[in-house]
Write a protein that holds these residues in place. Structure first.
Motif, PDB file in Angstrom:
ATOM      1  N   VAL A  48       0.827  -1.198   0.000  1.00  0.00           N
ATOM      2  CA  VAL A  48       0.000   0.000   0.000  1.00  0.00           C
ATOM      3  C   VAL A  48       0.869   1.259   0.000  1.00  0.00           C
ATOM      4  N   VAL A  49       0.380   2.308  -0.648  1.00  0.00           N
ATOM      5  CA  VAL A  49       0.991   3.636  -0.618  1.00  0.00           C
ATOM      6  C   VAL A  49      -0.108   4.643  -0.313  1.00  0.00           C
ATOM      7  N   VAL A  50       0.138   5.528   0.645  1.00  0.00           N
ATOM      8  CA  VAL A  50      -0.814   6.586   0.975  1.00  0.00           C
ATOM      9  C   VAL A  50      -0.199   7.926   0.592  1.00  0.00           C
ATOM     10  N   ASP A  51      -0.826   8.617  -0.350  1.00  0.00           N
ATOM     11  CA  ASP A  51      -0.420   9.970  -0.723  1.00  0.00           C
ATOM     12  C   ASP A  51      -1.225  10.960   0.112  1.00  0.00           C
ATOM     13  N   MET A  52      -0.530  11.865   0.822  1.00  0.00           N
ATOM     14  CA  MET A  52      -1.182  12.833   1.680  1.00  0.00           C
ATOM     15  C   MET A  52      -0.933  14.241   1.143  1.00  0.00           C
ATOM     16  N   LEU A  53      -2.018  14.963   0.839  1.00  0.00           N
ATOM     17  CA  LEU A  53      -1.936  16.297   0.252  1.00  0.00           C
ATOM     18  C   LEU A  53      -2.415  17.332   1.258  1.00  0.00           C
ATOM     19  N   GLY A  54      -1.679  18.419   1.383  1.00  0.00           N
ATOM     20  CA  GLY A  54      -2.095  19.500   2.270  1.00  0.00           C
ATOM     21  C   GLY A  54      -0.944  19.999   3.110  1.00  0.00           C
ATOM     22  N   GLU A  55      -1.275  20.972   3.951  1.00  0.00           N
ATOM     23  CA  GLU A  55      -0.288  21.521   4.865  1.00  0.00           C
ATOM     24  C   GLU A  55      -0.996  21.862   6.173  1.00  0.00           C
ATOM     25  N   GLY A  56      -0.249  22.309   7.157  1.00  0.00           N
ATOM     26  CA  GLY A  56      -0.842  22.657   8.443  1.00  0.00           C
ATOM     27  C   GLY A  56       0.150  22.455   9.568  1.00  0.00           C
ATOM     28  N   VAL A  62       0.799  21.070  -0.458  1.00  0.00           N
ATOM     29  CA  VAL A  62      -0.332  21.516  -1.269  1.00  0.00           C
ATOM     30  C   VAL A  62      -0.109  21.098  -2.721  1.00  0.00           C
ATOM     31  N   ALA A  63      -1.081  20.419  -3.304  1.00  0.00           N
ATOM     32  CA  ALA A  63      -0.940  19.919  -4.676  1.00  0.00           C
ATOM     33  C   ALA A  63      -2.316  19.784  -5.303  1.00  0.00           C
ATOM     34  N   ASP A  64      -2.347  19.808  -6.618  1.00  0.00           N
ATOM     35  CA  ASP A  64      -3.587  19.578  -7.354  1.00  0.00           C
ATOM     36  C   ASP A  64      -4.043  18.147  -7.073  1.00  0.00           C
TER      37      ASP A  64
END
Length: 350
Positions: A210-218, A239-241
């Protein structure tokens, strides 16, 4: 003449660009305003007394909001976000105010939420129309705003279905390729990114590649709980499209502790990506979402595997999630609020 008011300009940019343009196409004049400058919205007014969180600057809001409504010739205010909505309803600006509630600021019955509940109970009687987007908020308004016109938008503010285009089905080829999961959101306590990391480890321990792509910031982006020591298991992109990630993923994972109605979930569903999440406020209202008990990561892993294998309900047609539905229904609601013709207590649903 519609006055569109939010606490910060970024909210106008994120949620109301297409809606305002649709209103203009239908003959409405839109006068946007916020406490900070919007980057892409067309000439919004900046009202310095409006803030994202309650502030000493709010003392000038009554006069500033009344002046804005008078000078722009506004017939109805549609307000969104907590502080702006509180201030404009308290100000009595002389025209109907429709509260577009993206999410009441509580989840469950916690002592810390009592001040928020008290404020909303006081202001609900200064509200001429209510729009909400999840079942928990609808239930609260049904109990406490029985004589006020109410509208439920099942697709929230909607989205641009020309950008989030339905793809051909892409089932997971189990045993032939990694299971690709995507998570999108703010790295914050409420969005709960740590649960997505725990989910990756639970699936790996079950023998799933499994691979989990996590998008965002904080603020939690660099927290230990938001990272994995296993190389390649969890990939944080900032942050990404989201569209390219949606198009190559098998499941979107929602780990929030509560939501209004997560737009990222609607975007994924429009593209054809199944969504799983915890059974919490807002998340449970996504169409065709598959739910696990809150904080039960093992059960969440079961739902992920089922969704990736093609189990679960069929996704709705992408066209039903278009912002056009939301814009047209909101405009009808605003106009009927001005005329007083909208039946009290009636709910429309898309």
């Amino acid at each position: 003449m519609i006055g569109l008011l939010t606490s910060v300009g970024a909210t106008l940019d994120a949620f109301f660009l297409e809606i305002a343009e649709r209103w203009r196409e239908q003959g409405a004049v839109v006068e946007p305003a916020a406490g900070s400058l919007a980057e892409t919205f067309d000439r919004p007014a900046v009202l310095p007394s409006i803030t994202r969180k309650p502030s000493a600057r709010n003392w000038r809001a009554r006069a500033e909001l009344r002046e804005w409504a008078r000078d722009k010739g506004i017939d109805v205010v549609i307000t969104n976000t907590a502080t702006a909505s509180m201030l404009v309803r308290a100000a009595r600006v002389g025209v109907p105010v429709v509260y577009f509630c993206h999410g009441l600021h509580w989840n469950g019955n916690h002592l810390m939420d009592l001040p928020f509940r008290a404020v909303e109970r006081a202001l609900v009687h200064r509200t001429d129309g209510i729009v909400c987007i999840n079942s928990a908020d609808q239930d609260w308004f049904d109990r406490h705003a029985t004589r006020i016109p109410r509208l439920r938008l099942l697709g929230g503010v909607g989205l641009d279905t020309e950008r989030f285009v339905r793809r051909a089905p892409m089932p997971w080829r189990e045993g032939e390729e990694p299971l690709r999961l995507v998570w999108c959101g703010e790295f914050s306590e409420r969005k709960n990114p740590a649960a997505a990391v725990r989910l990756a480890h639970v699936l790996r321990d079950r023998g799933v590649d499994v691979v989990v792509d996590m998008l965002g910031e904080g603020e939690l982006f660099d927290a230990r709980s938001s990272r994995s020591d296993v190389e390649g298991l969890v990939v944080r992109h900032g942050v990404a499209d989201p569209v390219p990630h949606f198009e190559r993923s098998h499941v979107l994972v929602q780990t929030s502790r509560w939501e209004g109605l997560p737009r990222v979930g609607l975007e994924a569903i429009a593209i054809g990506l199944p969504v799983v999440g915890f059974d919490v406020k807002g998340v449970r209202d996504l169409p065709a979402v598959q739910l696990a008990p809150e904080d039960d990561v093992e059960a969440l892993a079961d739902r992920v595997l089922g969704a990736a294998r093609g189990e679960g309900p069929a996704l709705p047609e992408a066209s039903t999630l278009s912002y056009v539905h939301a814009a047209d229904t909101l405009l009808e609601f605003a106009r009927s609020t001005i005329s007083g013709e909208y039946p009290h207590g009636t709910r429309y649903a898309l």
